[in-house]
Design an enzyme around this catalytic site. Structure first.
Site, short mmCIF file in Angstrom:
data_model
loop_
_atom_site.label_atom_id
_atom_site.label_comp_id
_atom_site.label_asym_id
_atom_site.label_seq_id
_atom_site.Cartn_x
_atom_site.Cartn_y
_atom_site.Cartn_z
N ASN A 11 -0.98 36.07 63.09
CA ASN A 11 -0.79 35.54 61.73
C ASN A 11 -1.15 36.66 60.76
O ASN A 11 -2.32 36.92 60.53
CB ASN A 11 -1.70 34.31 61.55
CG ASN A 11 -1.58 33.69 60.17
OD1 ASN A 11 -0.80 34.15 59.34
ND2 ASN A 11 -2.36 32.66 59.93
N LYS A 13 -0.78 36.74 57.70
CA LYS A 13 -1.19 36.20 56.39
C LYS A 13 -0.53 37.03 55.27
O LYS A 13 0.59 37.50 55.46
CB LYS A 13 -2.71 36.15 56.29
CG LYS A 13 -3.33 35.41 57.50
CD LYS A 13 -4.77 35.07 57.34
CE LYS A 13 -5.27 34.36 58.58
NZ LYS A 13 -6.65 33.95 58.53
N HIS A 95 -2.30 25.26 58.65
CA HIS A 95 -3.36 26.27 58.73
C HIS A 95 -4.48 25.94 57.75
O HIS A 95 -4.23 25.40 56.68
CB HIS A 95 -2.77 27.65 58.43
CG HIS A 95 -3.75 28.75 58.71
ND1 HIS A 95 -4.70 29.12 57.80
CD2 HIS A 95 -3.96 29.50 59.82
CE1 HIS A 95 -5.45 30.08 58.35
NE2 HIS A 95 -5.01 30.32 59.57
N GLU A 97 -6.10 27.62 55.73
CA GLU A 97 -5.94 28.16 54.36
C GLU A 97 -4.97 27.31 53.55
O GLU A 97 -5.13 27.15 52.34
CB GLU A 97 -5.53 29.64 54.43
CG GLU A 97 -6.72 30.50 54.85
CD GLU A 97 -6.40 31.66 55.75
OE1 GLU A 97 -5.26 32.13 55.76
OE2 GLU A 97 -7.32 32.09 56.48
N GLU A 165 -8.45 25.68 65.38
CA GLU A 165 -9.02 26.78 64.61
C GLU A 165 -10.19 26.27 63.77
O GLU A 165 -9.99 25.78 62.65
CB GLU A 165 -7.96 27.36 63.68
CG GLU A 165 -6.76 27.91 64.39
CD GLU A 165 -6.12 29.02 63.58
OE1 GLU A 165 -6.12 30.15 64.07
OE2 GLU A 165 -5.66 28.77 62.47
N GLY A 171 -11.70 34.36 60.04
CA GLY A 171 -11.92 35.50 59.15
C GLY A 171 -13.39 35.79 58.87
O GLY A 171 -13.73 36.54 57.97
N SER A 211 -11.40 34.53 64.56
CA SER A 211 -12.09 35.78 64.90
C SER A 211 -11.91 36.21 66.36
O SER A 211 -12.84 36.70 67.00
CB SER A 211 -13.58 35.69 64.54
OG SER A 211 -13.74 35.49 63.14
P1 PGA Z 1 -8.83 35.46 62.10
O1 PGA Z 1 -7.79 34.36 61.60
O2 PGA Z 1 -8.40 35.88 63.48
O3 PGA Z 1 -8.76 36.57 61.10
O4 PGA Z 1 -10.19 34.78 62.13
C1 PGA Z 1 -7.30 33.39 62.48
C2 PGA Z 1 -6.30 32.51 61.79
O5 PGA Z 1 -6.45 32.24 60.60
O6 PGA Z 1 -5.29 32.10 62.41
#
Ligand code: PGA
Length: 248
Positions: A11, A13, A95, A97, A165, A171, A211
């Site tokens: 992803n 982003k 997601h 976010e 997740e 993140g 992460s």
């Molecule tokens: P990250 O994000 O690996 O940077 O923690 C995972 C995600 O949002 O799918």
């Protein structure tokens, strides 16, 4: 290990530009990737075409969001048909976010899932609890409720991957331990067995996100119910190759 095909999504982003993404795609195209792993890269919508024309055909492309109807006066939105027209076969929906930064409700996410699937676009559907929900002991309740709304909108489970997740792990550099991930994945599979079907419980890929790195992916991948990953930060780095090959 199960017969479910390992699935690794990247992803990206809202990161990168044509120059940096081209470099990343060249790294992926020339790397030795485990054939047993299905790989999909989630590109910013404006780069879907660019990603599809630069990535090797063995790597899929996903959009990171889409709207719930086919067309109309919805300034700034994109529909599944446009995503498919750019040659991408997947969309990431729900997601954290989208849920927590942009305030998308379970209901809206459900409608998006239904419309994407009706449009023949496969879906990476995300669920996950916030830190305060985990601390309050409501993780199961939260992820089951989110999964329920997704399930109500799925007809063909063959076009869906479920991503667990935990919001506190996204993140943050704080990864769920392999035991924490396995515990929730196992419960989600049991929930599917009771509320959807035996077949879906046995075949649906449940992937972990939050992460994931080259350093922690192998141990996570060794868990019985972890069928792959959704990777943010590390999907922009060469170590994404190690994550794709976590079970090699
Ligand atoms: P990250 O994000 O690996 O940077 O923690 C995972 C995600 O949002 O799918």
């Amino acid at each position: 290990m199960s017969s479910r095909k390992f699935f690794v999504g990247g992803n990206w982003k809202m990161n990168g530009n044509k120059e940096s993404l081209e470099e990343l795609m060249t790294t992926l195209n020339t790397a030795s990737l485990n054939d047993e792993t299905e790989v999909v890269c989630g590109a910013p919508s404006i780069y879907l075409d660019f990603a599809r024309s630069n990535l090797d055909a063995r790597i899929g492309v996903a959009a990171q969001n889409c709207y719930k109807v086919a067309k109309g006066a919805f300034t700034g939105e994109i529909c599944p048909a446009m995503i498919k027209d750019c040659g991408a076969d997947w969309v990431i929906l729900g997601h954290s976010e989208r849920r927590h930064v942009f305030g998308e409700s379970d209901e809206l996410i459900g409608e998006k899932v239904a419309h994407a699937l009706e449009s023949d676009l496969s879906v990476i559907a995300c669920v996950g609890e916030k830190l305060e929900e985990r601390e309050a002991g409501t993780t199961d309740e939260v992820v089951f409720a989110q999964t329920q709304v997704i399930a109500e909108n799925v007809k063909d489970w063959g076009m869906v991957v479920l991503a667990y997740e935990p919001v506190w792990a996204i993140g943050t550099g704080v990864t769920a331990t392999p035991e924490q991930a396995q515990e929730v994945h196992e419960k989600l599979r049991a929930w599917l067995r009771t509320n959807v079907s035996e077949e879906v419980a046995d075949t649906l890929r449940i992937i972990y996100g939050g992460s994931v790195t080259g350093a922690n992916c192998k141990e996570l991948a060794s868990q019985e119910d972890v069928d792959g990953f959704l990777v943010g930060g590390a999907s922009l780095k060469p170590e994404f190759v190690d994550i794709i090959n976590a079970r090699a």
